[in-house]
Design a protein around this motif. Structure first.
Motif, PDB file in Angstrom:
ATOM      1  N   GLU A 220       0.828  -1.211   0.000  1.00 55.37           N
ATOM      2  CA  GLU A 220       0.000   0.000   0.000  1.00 55.37           C
ATOM      3  C   GLU A 220       0.860   1.257   0.000  1.00 55.37           C
ATOM      4  O   GLU A 220       0.599   2.203  -0.753  1.00 55.37           O
TER       5      GLU A 220
ATOM      6  N   LYS B 147       2.640   1.741  -3.380  1.00 57.10           N
ATOM      7  CA  LYS B 147       1.684   2.203  -4.390  1.00 57.10           C
ATOM      8  C   LYS B 147       1.404   3.692  -4.222  1.00 57.10           C
ATOM      9  O   LYS B 147       1.309   4.426  -5.209  1.00 57.10           O
ATOM     10  N   GLU B 148       1.266   4.129  -2.967  1.00 55.13           N
ATOM     11  CA  GLU B 148       1.047   5.556  -2.701  1.00 55.13           C
ATOM     12  C   GLU B 148       2.211   6.399  -3.205  1.00 55.13           C
ATOM     13  O   GLU B 148       2.033   7.514  -3.687  1.00 55.13           O
ATOM     14  N   LYS B 149       3.417   5.841  -3.112  1.00 56.49           N
ATOM     15  CA  LYS B 149       4.614   6.575  -3.526  1.00 56.49           C
ATOM     16  C   LYS B 149       4.965   6.336  -4.994  1.00 56.49           C
ATOM     17  O   LYS B 149       5.997   6.818  -5.479  1.00 56.49           O
ATOM     18  N   ASN B 150       4.132   5.564  -5.686  1.00 57.41           N
ATOM     19  CA  ASN B 150       4.376   5.222  -7.097  1.00 57.41           C
ATOM     20  C   ASN B 150       5.720   4.543  -7.291  1.00 57.41           C
ATOM     21  O   ASN B 150       6.427   4.775  -8.282  1.00 57.41           O
TER      22      ASN B 150
END
Length: 220
Positions: free
Chosen positions: A207, A210-213
């Protein structure tokens, strides 16, 4: 290139990991993330030849290596401080150099010490700060100029400045070897990683990445 094929490990009827398949690219830093108990340290022990996979294999440049061959090409830095506490850093360096074939020159050791800001070479290890012990621990692991360097949480429990110094050396070492390491510090992932793998069931790391790409792969 290091290739892990269909690797699994069980212990006393407990499956630590199963059917792992991944590669470590040459001259890169691959970071392994996952919760405690996911099997990260055991996986690293197996790659280093300290334990055996229950099934599967680890190929280095397409070949299976004997224990003797692994010891010559792998540098393993455990999470525990693997130094003689009553000896100085200099004495530890000289002791471990004698155990390694093809040890690096004194000039190279001095260069690494400079990169690490490792200056307390004449004090007994037991009197050093946690950060300095970690730096010395890392230095011992690269005395034979390994082809593959395995680092199990190399900056756990130390101050930010010491972590910065270790990151600097890791980025330097990437030019001459392949590095596989674990960490729980997400800023460390951003600072040094070329590739990221995730083990375990906890979705936290997926998670956050994904938030930080941040690109990653789930391997088990």
């Amino acid at each position: 290139m290091i290739t892990i094929n269909n690797a699994s490990k069980s212990f006393r009827h407990k499956q630590l990991f199963d059917d792992l398949n991944f590669e470590l690219q040459q001259n890169s830093v691959t970071v392994l993330l996952g919760e405690n108990g996911a099997g990260k340290s055991t996986l690293m022990n197996c790659i280093a030849g300290l334990e055996s996979f229950s099934n599967g294999s680890c190929l280095i440049d397409g070949q299976t290596m004997t224990m003797k061959q692994l010891q010559q090409i792998i540098g393993y830095v455990p999470q525990e401080i693997a130094l003689w506490e009553h000896l100085t850093v200099e004495q530890n360096i000289q002791f471990f150099k004698k155990l390694k074939k093809g040890s690096i020159s004194q000039k190279q050791i001095e260069n690494y010490c400079e990169l690490l800001n490792l200056v307390d070479l004449k004090q007994p290890v037991e009197q050093l700060s946690g950060g300095t012990k970690r730096k010395a621990n890392l230095l011992i692991g690269i005395l034979h100029e390994p082809k593959l360097l395995i680092l199990d949480e190399p900056t756990v429990g130390i101050d930010l400045k010491s972590r910065y110094d270790i990151h600097k050396l890791i980025r330097h070492l990437r030019e001459q070897c392949t590095i596989f390491m674990t960490t729980h510090h997400l800023d460390e992932v951003e600072a040094v990683s070329d590739a990221i793998y995730i083990m375990g069931k906890d979705p936290f790391y997926e998670e956050v990445l994904k938030e930080k790409n941040q690109p990653f792969a789930k391997i088990g």
